[in-house]
Design an enzyme around this catalytic site. Sequence first.
Site, PDB file in Angstrom:
ATOM      1  CB  CYS A   1      -1.021  -0.021   1.140  1.00 36.01           C
ATOM      2  SG  CYS A   1      -2.338   1.206   0.884  1.00 36.01           S
TER       3      CYS A   1
ATOM      4  CG  HIS B   1      -3.995  -3.095   3.201  1.00 35.14           C
ATOM      5  ND1 HIS B   1      -2.968  -2.537   3.952  1.00 35.14           N
ATOM      6  CD2 HIS B   1      -4.604  -2.063   2.584  1.00 35.14           C
ATOM      7  CE1 HIS B   1      -2.979  -1.229   3.804  1.00 35.14           C
ATOM      8  NE2 HIS B   1      -3.965  -0.910   2.979  1.00 35.14           N
TER       9      HIS B   1
ATOM     10  CD  GLU C   1      -1.530  -5.298   5.671  1.00 33.70           C
ATOM     11  OE1 GLU C   1      -1.271  -5.686   4.514  1.00 33.70           O
ATOM     12  OE2 GLU C   1      -2.037  -4.184   5.919  1.00 33.70           O
TER      13      GLU C   1
END
Length: 230
Positions: free
Chosen positions: A96, A204, A206
């Site tokens: 990002c 994203h 994660e």
Amino acid sequence: MALIAIGQNRKMEDYLESVRRAGGEPVEVVVGADAPARILAGVDGVLLTGGGDVDPTLYGETPHDTFQAAEAGRDEFEMALAREAVARDIPLLAICRGMQVLNVAMGGTLIQDIPSQVPGALAHSVPQPRAGGAHEVWVAQGSRLSELLKDHMGDGETAHVNSRHHQSVKDIATGFEVTATSPDGVVEAMEKPGPTFVVAVQWHPENFWRTGEFRELFEGLVQAANGRKP
Ligand code: MN
């Protein structure tokens, strides 16, 4: 075990868990704690994280009305970290804002506000990951990203991703290639072709550590980091 430097951010837990579950050992680095070159001397890989907007004056533009700065000092620190990592062939995964930092650090520019500057843009600021993702991305055949996500993509070229960004890469830095775009043409991933792992995604991954949905990206970083240990 591969040590992975992770830049400071407001949602650290997801990044820490993602790296741990990929077999790496995270090392949190705070802005100004040490010179980037010294930090990199002590780790095997780097993870650049999400956050606020890169200061547009750093790529020669006047800030758009929607500009929201990151924490003080992060731009300069993370850009230096990115440049040093690339110069030293240290494996790097950028997520990002991290992708935007990497692009600006290497000489690229950004679209400052997708909703007002990209005609016909999809929604890219979708607060929560939804089943099926916020939008799809088309992954470039033959890229490192395509190889990493090959078991993830049913048709070999489309992935559904979450999306929490209002900026994206405009002019890509010299030496890098776009490796994923969304159907509205927004750049969703880039990488530096070559032997060193330098991969960036605009979504994203994660956020998915509980389900492991994009674990391959972190495993790729950790494997590359392990590969350069003596
Ligand atoms: Mn998006």
